[in-house]
Design a protein around this motif. Structure first.
Motif, PDB file in Angstrom:
ATOM      1  N   SER A 196       0.785  -1.054   0.105  1.00 30.02           N
ATOM      2  CA  SER A 196      -0.056   0.062   0.136  1.00 30.02           C
ATOM      3  C   SER A 196       0.785   1.077  -0.110  1.00 30.02           C
ATOM      4  O   SER A 196       2.127   1.211   0.318  1.00 30.02           O
ATOM      5  CB  SER A 196      -0.876  -0.051   1.233  1.00 30.02           C
ATOM      6  N   PHE A 197       0.201   2.350  -0.442  1.00 28.45           N
ATOM      7  CA  PHE A 197       0.978   3.609  -0.260  1.00 28.45           C
ATOM      8  C   PHE A 197       0.300   4.598   0.540  1.00 28.45           C
ATOM      9  O   PHE A 197      -0.880   4.947   0.330  1.00 28.45           O
ATOM     10  CB  PHE A 197       0.955   4.327  -1.908  1.00 28.45           C
ATOM     11  N   HIS A 198       0.774   4.695   1.858  1.00 27.68           N
ATOM     12  CA  HIS A 198       0.099   5.531   2.589  1.00 27.68           C
ATOM     13  C   HIS A 198      -1.333   5.104   2.880  1.00 27.68           C
ATOM     14  O   HIS A 198      -2.352   6.214   2.966  1.00 27.68           O
ATOM     15  CB  HIS A 198       0.054   7.240   2.275  1.00 27.68           C
ATOM     16  N   GLY A 199      -1.738   4.027   2.968  1.00 24.82           N
ATOM     17  CA  GLY A 199      -2.888   3.438   3.231  1.00 24.82           C
ATOM     18  C   GLY A 199      -3.986   3.166   1.816  1.00 24.82           C
ATOM     19  O   GLY A 199      -5.011   2.761   1.935  1.00 24.82           O
ATOM     20  N   HIS A 200      -3.213   3.474   0.644  1.00 24.74           N
ATOM     21  CA  HIS A 200      -3.951   3.200  -0.620  1.00 24.74           C
ATOM     22  C   HIS A 200      -3.447   2.070  -1.421  1.00 24.74           C
ATOM     23  O   HIS A 200      -2.263   1.754  -1.288  1.00 24.74           O
ATOM     24  CB  HIS A 200      -3.909   4.531  -1.389  1.00 24.74           C
ATOM     25  N   SER A 201      -4.421   1.186  -1.817  1.00 21.52           N
ATOM     26  CA  SER A 201      -4.052   0.238  -2.400  1.00 21.52           C
ATOM     27  C   SER A 201      -3.130   0.459  -3.855  1.00 21.52           C
ATOM     28  O   SER A 201      -3.642   1.595  -4.415  1.00 21.52           O
ATOM     29  CB  SER A 201      -5.270  -0.719  -3.098  1.00 21.52           C
ATOM     30  N   THR A 202      -2.335  -0.320  -4.225  1.00 20.03           N
ATOM     31  CA  THR A 202      -1.468   0.017  -5.547  1.00 20.03           C
ATOM     32  C   THR A 202      -1.730  -0.984  -6.443  1.00 20.03           C
ATOM     33  O   THR A 202      -0.980  -1.201  -7.562  1.00 20.03           O
ATOM     34  CB  THR A 202       0.015   0.171  -5.318  1.00 20.03           C
ATOM     35  N   LEU A 203      -2.537  -2.083  -6.238  1.00 20.01           N
ATOM     36  CA  LEU A 203      -2.781  -3.181  -7.264  1.00 20.01           C
ATOM     37  C   LEU A 203      -3.281  -2.591  -8.471  1.00 20.01           C
ATOM     38  O   LEU A 203      -2.638  -3.318  -9.626  1.00 20.01           O
ATOM     39  CB  LEU A 203      -4.064  -4.052  -6.710  1.00 20.01           C
ATOM     40  N   ASP A 204      -4.044  -1.925  -8.794  1.00 18.83           N
ATOM     41  CA  ASP A 204      -4.600  -1.395 -10.027  1.00 18.83           C
ATOM     42  C   ASP A 204      -3.305  -0.542 -10.667  1.00 18.83           C
ATOM     43  O   ASP A 204      -3.029  -1.004 -12.224  1.00 18.83           O
ATOM     44  CB  ASP A 204      -5.821  -0.445 -10.033  1.00 18.83           C
ATOM     45  N   ALA A 205      -2.783   0.197 -10.190  1.00 21.67           N
ATOM     46  CA  ALA A 205      -1.732   1.020 -10.571  1.00 21.67           C
ATOM     47  C   ALA A 205      -0.480   0.011 -11.084  1.00 21.67           C
ATOM     48  O   ALA A 205       0.180   0.137 -12.206  1.00 21.67           O
ATOM     49  CB  ALA A 205      -1.176   2.099  -9.927  1.00 21.67           C
ATOM     50  N   LEU A 206      -0.054  -1.042 -10.181  1.00 24.17           N
ATOM     51  CA  LEU A 206       0.968  -1.721 -10.436  1.00 24.17           C
ATOM     52  C   LEU A 206       0.530  -2.866 -11.829  1.00 24.17           C
ATOM     53  O   LEU A 206       1.429  -2.904 -12.613  1.00 24.17           O
ATOM     54  CB  LEU A 206       1.184  -2.667  -9.384  1.00 24.17           C
ATOM     55  N   GLY A 207      -0.722  -3.282 -11.662  1.00 23.01           N
ATOM     56  CA  GLY A 207      -1.294  -3.987 -12.853  1.00 23.01           C
ATOM     57  C   GLY A 207      -1.026  -3.210 -14.317  1.00 23.01           C
ATOM     58  O   GLY A 207      -0.649  -4.027 -15.222  1.00 23.01           O
ATOM     59  N   SER A 208      -1.151  -2.059 -14.395  1.00 26.68           N
ATOM     60  CA  SER A 208      -1.450  -1.198 -15.322  1.00 26.68           C
ATOM     61  C   SER A 208       0.225  -0.965 -15.902  1.00 26.68           C
ATOM     62  O   SER A 208       0.522  -1.216 -17.100  1.00 26.68           O
ATOM     63  CB  SER A 208      -2.137   0.038 -15.228  1.00 26.68           C
ATOM     64  N   VAL A 209       1.116  -0.939 -15.061  1.00 31.19           N
ATOM     65  CA  VAL A 209       2.399  -0.708 -15.334  1.00 31.19           C
ATOM     66  C   VAL A 209       3.066  -1.991 -15.792  1.00 31.19           C
ATOM     67  O   VAL A 209       3.663  -2.077 -16.812  1.00 31.19           O
ATOM     68  CB  VAL A 209       3.122  -0.083 -14.062  1.00 31.19           C
ATOM     69  N   LEU A 210       2.676  -3.082 -15.103  1.00 32.23           N
ATOM     70  CA  LEU A 210       3.002  -4.459 -15.623  1.00 32.23           C
ATOM     71  C   LEU A 210       2.651  -4.912 -16.874  1.00 32.23           C
ATOM     72  O   LEU A 210       3.443  -5.553 -17.687  1.00 32.23           O
ATOM     73  CB  LEU A 210       3.156  -5.437 -14.478  1.00 32.23           C
ATOM     74  N   SER A 211       1.449  -4.266 -17.168  1.00 34.13           N
ATOM     75  CA  SER A 211       0.992  -4.681 -18.617  1.00 34.13           C
ATOM     76  C   SER A 211       1.811  -3.881 -19.773  1.00 34.13           C
ATOM     77  O   SER A 211       2.124  -4.420 -20.629  1.00 34.13           O
ATOM     78  CB  SER A 211      -0.431  -4.384 -18.775  1.00 34.13           C
ATOM     79  N   VAL A 212       2.325  -2.773 -19.217  1.00 35.12           N
ATOM     80  CA  VAL A 212       3.318  -1.987 -20.228  1.00 35.12           C
ATOM     81  C   VAL A 212       4.402  -2.725 -20.376  1.00 35.12           C
ATOM     82  O   VAL A 212       5.028  -2.791 -21.334  1.00 35.12           O
ATOM     83  CB  VAL A 212       3.627  -0.526 -19.821  1.00 35.12           C
ATOM     84  N   LEU A 213       5.075  -3.307 -19.041  1.00 34.96           N
ATOM     85  CA  LEU A 213       6.429  -4.017 -19.255  1.00 34.96           C
ATOM     86  C   LEU A 213       6.231  -5.073 -20.156  1.00 34.96           C
ATOM     87  O   LEU A 213       7.145  -5.373 -21.120  1.00 34.96           O
ATOM     88  CB  LEU A 213       6.546  -4.575 -17.600  1.00 34.96           C
ATOM     89  N   ALA A 214       4.975  -5.972 -20.195  1.00 35.59           N
ATOM     90  CA  ALA A 214       4.894  -7.305 -21.280  1.00 35.59           C
ATOM     91  C   ALA A 214       4.866  -6.619 -22.402  1.00 35.59           C
ATOM     92  O   ALA A 214       5.282  -7.334 -23.420  1.00 35.59           O
ATOM     93  CB  ALA A 214       3.449  -7.861 -20.666  1.00 35.59           C
ATOM     94  N   ALA A 215       4.173  -5.432 -22.942  1.00 40.38           N
ATOM     95  CA  ALA A 215       4.434  -4.963 -24.106  1.00 40.38           C
ATOM     96  C   ALA A 215       5.615  -4.482 -24.665  1.00 40.38           C
ATOM     97  O   ALA A 215       5.814  -4.669 -25.792  1.00 40.38           O
ATOM     98  CB  ALA A 215       3.323  -3.531 -24.182  1.00 40.38           C
ATOM     99  N   GLN A 216       6.269  -3.971 -23.716  1.00 38.34           N
ATOM    100  CA  GLN A 216       7.886  -3.711 -24.170  1.00 38.34           C
ATOM    101  C   GLN A 216       8.555  -5.090 -24.516  1.00 38.34           C
ATOM    102  O   GLN A 216       9.534  -5.130 -25.437  1.00 38.34           O
ATOM    103  CB  GLN A 216       8.722  -3.137 -22.869  1.00 38.34           C
ATOM    104  N   VAL A 217       8.292  -6.160 -23.866  1.00 40.12           N
ATOM    105  CA  VAL A 217       8.900  -7.237 -24.093  1.00 40.12           C
ATOM    106  C   VAL A 217       8.486  -7.910 -25.517  1.00 40.12           C
ATOM    107  O   VAL A 217       9.437  -7.990 -26.471  1.00 40.12           O
ATOM    108  CB  VAL A 217       8.477  -8.504 -23.184  1.00 40.12           C
ATOM    109  N   ARG A 218       7.241  -7.661 -25.885  1.00 44.36           N
ATOM    110  CA  ARG A 218       6.956  -7.911 -27.411  1.00 44.36           C
ATOM    111  C   ARG A 218       7.526  -6.966 -28.382  1.00 44.36           C
ATOM    112  O   ARG A 218       8.206  -7.317 -29.430  1.00 44.36           O
ATOM    113  CB  ARG A 218       5.395  -7.960 -27.364  1.00 44.36           C
TER     114      ARG A 218
END
Length: 384
Positions: free
Chosen positions: A14-36
């Motif tokens: 969490s970031f100061h009590g806020h979930s980061t799951l959605d933000a991380l998921g979106s960033v990791l999807s970009v990581l996968a796009a960079q792999v391709r």
């Protein structure tokens, strides 16, 4: 061979009590796009996949989707456990994963590589999971493992011994605090105590490339030893550090070149320092209204409900710090002296305010209110 080096996903943090799951998921999807896009052959995740040894149920789909996306993009994936991970939880399903996804969590596999071929021949990937000396020294009783440096040195001796027999190109993954790191205080919950658990850079001699995890900012300790850092900002101390991964290319001789690939920042982090009224109204802070904000107000006295008032302008204000621009010297002795010298209740209250408000006593209106309260109290006591 093209290798993408990433680490420290901290799924579930969490970031100061806020979930980061959605933000991380979106960033990791970009990581996968960079792999391709870059036709990456192997993705290395150097530890701290999860933020907790017991991640919540919502964390697992993020990992599953990301591993599947990386595999679908054409890469093999090698994952090692970090100090935040439970090696047992992360590794229990390793045998059930699709072909080409390798999870290294067992200390006894250190020195046994995952070998992946390219057009020049084999590349040996040696994963070193996080090795807590107290938990692994019984596995190698003759190695005298007392510190993190000891465990990494022993693990690397196993790697070098195996590599001497196999030959060829090699890559090592490890999760530790290596000597020479420029670490921002508070960026990571440290695994080191003093300098006991700092691993000397000389421990990593031998392989063509060393992919490290644990430090959340990009670092190059040598042309062949690097940290990729975390894909998200997890503290305000990291706010000025880029997010991304290293694209490593190795040739037939094992020589490596490196290119930094930036990842998007879902929401910028800014630290604002100014008097409270300026934070609330000054136009120069308008650009921060959509960012995560750490507000440091410099007024001499604390403000009433500062978070609520600041969030009216900065909806994503996550931290508020009272940081007076001038610190007035005070100590218990002088406060005790003022209390002892106070001749009335009003003077006693003023002495208290001076003590708790950085030397600032009661204002004119507060003095009037104090005298009114004291008078009402005196009147009530007289009637009693």
């Amino acid at each position: 061979m093209r290798i993408l080096h990433t680490s420290d996903w901290h799924i579930g943090r969490s970031f100061h009590g806020h979930s980061t799951l959605d933000a991380l998921g979106s960033v990791l999807s970009v990581l996968a796009a960079q792999v391709r896009e870059h036709e990456v052959d192997v993705v290395l995740v150097a530890g701290d996949v999860f933020d907790s040894a017991a991640p919540s149920a919502a964390c697992y789909p993020v990992l599953t989707r990301t591993l599947r996306a990386l595999s679908d993009a054409g890469a093999q994936v090698v994952v090692t456990s970090g100090n935040h991970d439970s090696a047992a939880r992360l590794g229990f399903q390793a045998e059930l994963l699709r072909e080409g996804i390798h999870v290294v969590t067992d200390p006894l596999t250190v020195g046994t590589p995952i070998t992946i071929d390219d057009r020049f021949g084999p590349v040996h990937f040696y994963g070193i999971p996080f090795l807590e000396p107290a938990l692994v020294r019984h596995l190698w009783p003759d190695a005298a493992l007392r510190t993190q440096a000891d465990t990494i040195a022993h693990a690397m001796s196993l790697v070098r011994a195996d590599l001497a027999e196999r030959g060829g190109r090699s890559v090592v993954m490890a999760h530790c605090f290596a000597a020479g790191v420029d670490a921002t205080p508070g960026v990571e919950r440290e695994i080191r105590q003093g300098t006991l658990d700092v691993v000397p850079l000389s421990a990593f001699e031998g392989p063509d490339y060393v992919a490290l995890g644990h430090i959340h900012g990009r670092q190059q300790l040598s042309p062949r030893v690097r940290y990729a850092g975390a894909p998200l900002h997890y503290s305000f101390g990291e706010g000025d550090k880029p997010r991304g991964s290293w694209l490593i290319e190795t040739d037939a001789a094992g020589c490596v070149s490196a290119e930094w690939l930036d990842l998007p920042v879902p929401r910028a982090l800014v630290t604002l320092t100014a008097p409270f009224d300026e934070l609330l109204a000054d136009p120069r802070f308008a650009s921060a209204e959509a960012a995560w904000v750490c507000a440091r107000y410099t007024d001499a006295t604390p403000q009433l409900e500062p978070m609520r008032r600041l969030q009216a302008r900065f909806p994503h204000c996550a931290a508020v710090v009272h940081a007076p621009s001038v610190e007035r010297a005070d100590d218990a002795a002088t406060y005790a002296q003022r209390v002892h010298a106070s001749r009335s209740h009003a003077e006693l209250m003023d002495a208290f305010l001076v003590h708790v408000r950085n030397g600032e006593g009661a204002t004119k209106s507060e003095t009037a209110l104090i005298h009114e309260i004291v008078a009402e109290r005196a009147a009530a006591e007289a009637l009693a």
